[in-house]
Write a protein that holds these residues in place. Structure first.
Motif, PDB file in Angstrom:
ATOM      1  N   ILE A 253       0.839  -1.204   0.000  1.00  0.00           N
ATOM      2  CA  ILE A 253       0.000   0.000   0.000  1.00  0.00           C
ATOM      3  C   ILE A 253       0.871   1.250   0.000  1.00  0.00           C
ATOM      4  CG2 ILE A 253      -1.672   1.317   1.364  1.00  0.00           C
ATOM      5  CD1 ILE A 253      -2.771  -1.462   2.298  1.00  0.00           C
ATOM      6  N   THR A 254       1.959   1.213   0.738  1.00  0.00           N
ATOM      7  CA  THR A 254       2.902   2.340   0.725  1.00  0.00           C
ATOM      8  C   THR A 254       3.459   2.565  -0.669  1.00  0.00           C
ATOM      9  OG1 THR A 254       3.500   1.948   3.034  1.00  0.00           O
ATOM     10  CG2 THR A 254       5.053   3.221   1.701  1.00  0.00           C
ATOM     11  N   ASP A 255       3.795   1.470  -1.365  1.00  0.00           N
ATOM     12  CA  ASP A 255       4.285   1.597  -2.740  1.00  0.00           C
ATOM     13  C   ASP A 255       3.205   2.174  -3.653  1.00  0.00           C
ATOM     14  OD1 ASP A 255       6.799   0.629  -2.155  1.00  0.00           O
ATOM     15  OD2 ASP A 255       6.333  -1.442  -2.740  1.00  0.00           O
ATOM     16  N   LEU A 256       1.979   1.736  -3.475  1.00  0.00           N
ATOM     17  CA  LEU A 256       0.883   2.257  -4.284  1.00  0.00           C
ATOM     18  C   LEU A 256       0.691   3.756  -4.054  1.00  0.00           C
ATOM     19  CD1 LEU A 256      -1.601  -0.723  -3.870  1.00  0.00           C
ATOM     20  CD2 LEU A 256      -0.784   0.153  -6.071  1.00  0.00           C
ATOM     21  N   ASP A 257       0.784   4.181  -2.807  1.00  0.00           N
ATOM     22  CA  ASP A 257       0.642   5.605  -2.510  1.00  0.00           C
ATOM     23  C   ASP A 257       1.744   6.423  -3.174  1.00  0.00           C
ATOM     24  OD1 ASP A 257      -1.602   5.217  -0.968  1.00  0.00           O
ATOM     25  OD2 ASP A 257      -0.522   5.117   0.928  1.00  0.00           O
ATOM     26  N   ARG A 258       2.905   5.823  -3.354  1.00  0.00           N
ATOM     27  CA  ARG A 258       4.026   6.534  -3.954  1.00  0.00           C
ATOM     28  C   ARG A 258       3.881   6.647  -5.471  1.00  0.00           C
ATOM     29  NH1 ARG A 258       7.743   3.597  -2.093  1.00  0.00           N
ATOM     30  NH2 ARG A 258       8.888   2.698  -3.841  1.00  0.00           N
ATOM     31  N   ILE A 259       3.382   5.595  -6.101  1.00  0.00           N
ATOM     32  CA  ILE A 259       3.371   5.591  -7.570  1.00  0.00           C
ATOM     33  C   ILE A 259       2.086   6.165  -8.174  1.00  0.00           C
ATOM     34  CG2 ILE A 259       5.015   3.704  -7.712  1.00  0.00           C
ATOM     35  CD1 ILE A 259       1.543   2.813  -8.664  1.00  0.00           C
ATOM     36  N   LEU A 260       0.975   6.126  -7.444  1.00  0.00           N
ATOM     37  CA  LEU A 260      -0.299   6.547  -8.034  1.00  0.00           C
ATOM     38  C   LEU A 260      -0.287   7.989  -8.550  1.00  0.00           C
ATOM     39  CD1 LEU A 260      -3.053   4.781  -5.904  1.00  0.00           C
ATOM     40  CD2 LEU A 260      -2.882   4.806  -8.396  1.00  0.00           C
ATOM     41  N   PRO A 261       0.259   8.952  -7.799  1.00  0.00           N
ATOM     42  CA  PRO A 261       0.244  10.333  -8.333  1.00  0.00           C
ATOM     43  C   PRO A 261       1.097  10.507  -9.585  1.00  0.00           C
ATOM     44  CG  PRO A 261       0.658  10.303  -5.950  1.00  0.00           C
ATOM     45  CD  PRO A 261       0.813   8.900  -6.430  1.00  0.00           C
ATOM     46  N   LEU A 262       1.941   9.536  -9.907  1.00  0.00           N
ATOM     47  CA  LEU A 262       2.860   9.672 -11.034  1.00  0.00           C
ATOM     48  C   LEU A 262       2.375   8.954 -12.287  1.00  0.00           C
ATOM     49  CD1 LEU A 262       6.169   9.062  -9.035  1.00  0.00           C
ATOM     50  CD2 LEU A 262       5.066  11.253  -9.569  1.00  0.00           C
ATOM     51  N   ILE A 263       1.245   8.262 -12.211  1.00  0.00           N
ATOM     52  CA  ILE A 263       0.713   7.540 -13.376  1.00  0.00           C
ATOM     53  C   ILE A 263      -0.057   8.516 -14.255  1.00  0.00           C
ATOM     54  CG2 ILE A 263      -0.868   5.727 -14.116  1.00  0.00           C
ATOM     55  CD1 ILE A 263      -0.197   4.195 -11.575  1.00  0.00           C
TER      56      ILE A 263
END
Length: 271
Positions: free
Chosen positions: A233-243
């Motif tokens: 979930i931490t990884d998802l929070d990091r990458i989502l704004p960059l998609i």
């Protein structure tokens, strides 16, 4: 030297179509017909152009009755374009509408109304009806359905997921199971295989979360796996704004929603 003949004077205004006499009194009255067809500010230029043209065709049906039917068919260009981008797949409009309904991007009632417009377009193409098939008031209702669907499809993925949850009416177990079924039906975003963002390879993250959620559904998550799910979930929070792909962002937002829903059913052991 200008050799063209002089203009004969102001061109006459087009005559109102007598078939609209019982709908509006004058051209200004058509404004009320389209007053609630508000263009979405965050749509692409293609979608904006198609919807604005549809709205103006309804207004100008005051002069040509058939424009109302054309307005419906033209609005479907915007819908088909947006659905393909949001779902990440190409296909005929009925298939795209069905997928959007199954993914709960649009309600079933709205999907049925959209299909009525699609059926009209098909019948026009087949020559079984003419462009005079619809009264302007009926055309407005069909175009309004497209405007509503576009508005729903343009919402941030997290907002779409909140609506899909049925305003809290689902049990936690049912919601997790539904999200899992939606995830299984959704194709992985094209062009994002082998892609990593901020050191996170997306397809591996997808597989990791899917495996952990499946274990949770089968009741087999232990503390170590729960902690691993929170790390995902931490990884998802990091990458989502960059998609930068709408469908990819939606796909991974749903993945995050599913992961959080599974993880919050437990308290991971502190490390």
């Amino acid at each position: 030297m200008n050799t063209l003949p002089p203009l004969p004077g102001p061109l006459p205004l087009p005559a109102p179509d007598p078939r609209v006499r019982d709908i509006v009194l004058d051209f200004a009255g058509t404004d009320a017909l389209v007053a609630d067809l508000v263009l979405p500010a965050d749509a692409s230029m293609y979608v904006m152009s198609a919807l604005e043209t549809s709205r103006e065709l309804i207004r100008h049906s005051y002069y040509r009755y058939e424009f109302a039917t054309v307005a419906v068919t033209h609005s479907l260009f915007a819908l088909e374009h947006l659905l393909a981008g949001r779902l990440g797949v190409d296909g005929p409009l009925p298939v795209l509408v069905e997928r959007a309904r199954d993914a709960r991007l649009v309600p079933a009632e709205l999907a049925a109304e959209l299909d009525r417009g699609r059926e009209l377009r098909d019948r026009l193409a087949q020559g079984t009806v003419t462009s005079a098939a619809l009264r302007p008031a009926m055309a407005v209702a069909m175009v309004r359905a497209v405007f509503e669907a576009v508005s729903l499809l343009l919402r941030p993925p997290a907002a779409a997921e909140a609506t899909a949850a049925g305003s809290g009416r689902e049990s936690p177990e049912d919601r997790l199971a539904r999200l899992w079924e939606e995830h299984l039906r959704a194709p992985y975003p094209d062009g994002f295989r082998g892609v990593d963002i901020e050191g996170v390879e997306l397809i591996l993250l997808d597989a990791a979360v899917a495996g952990l959620v499946q274990r949770e559904l089968n009741g087999r998550l232990d503390d170590g796996l729960i902690a691993r799910l929170w790390a995902c979930i931490t990884d998802l929070d990091r990458i989502l704004p960059l998609i930068d792909s709408a469908y990819c962002a939606f796909y991974f937002t749903r993945l995050r929603t599913m992961a959080v829903h599974a993880a919050t059913r437990h308290t991971p052991t502190a490390t």
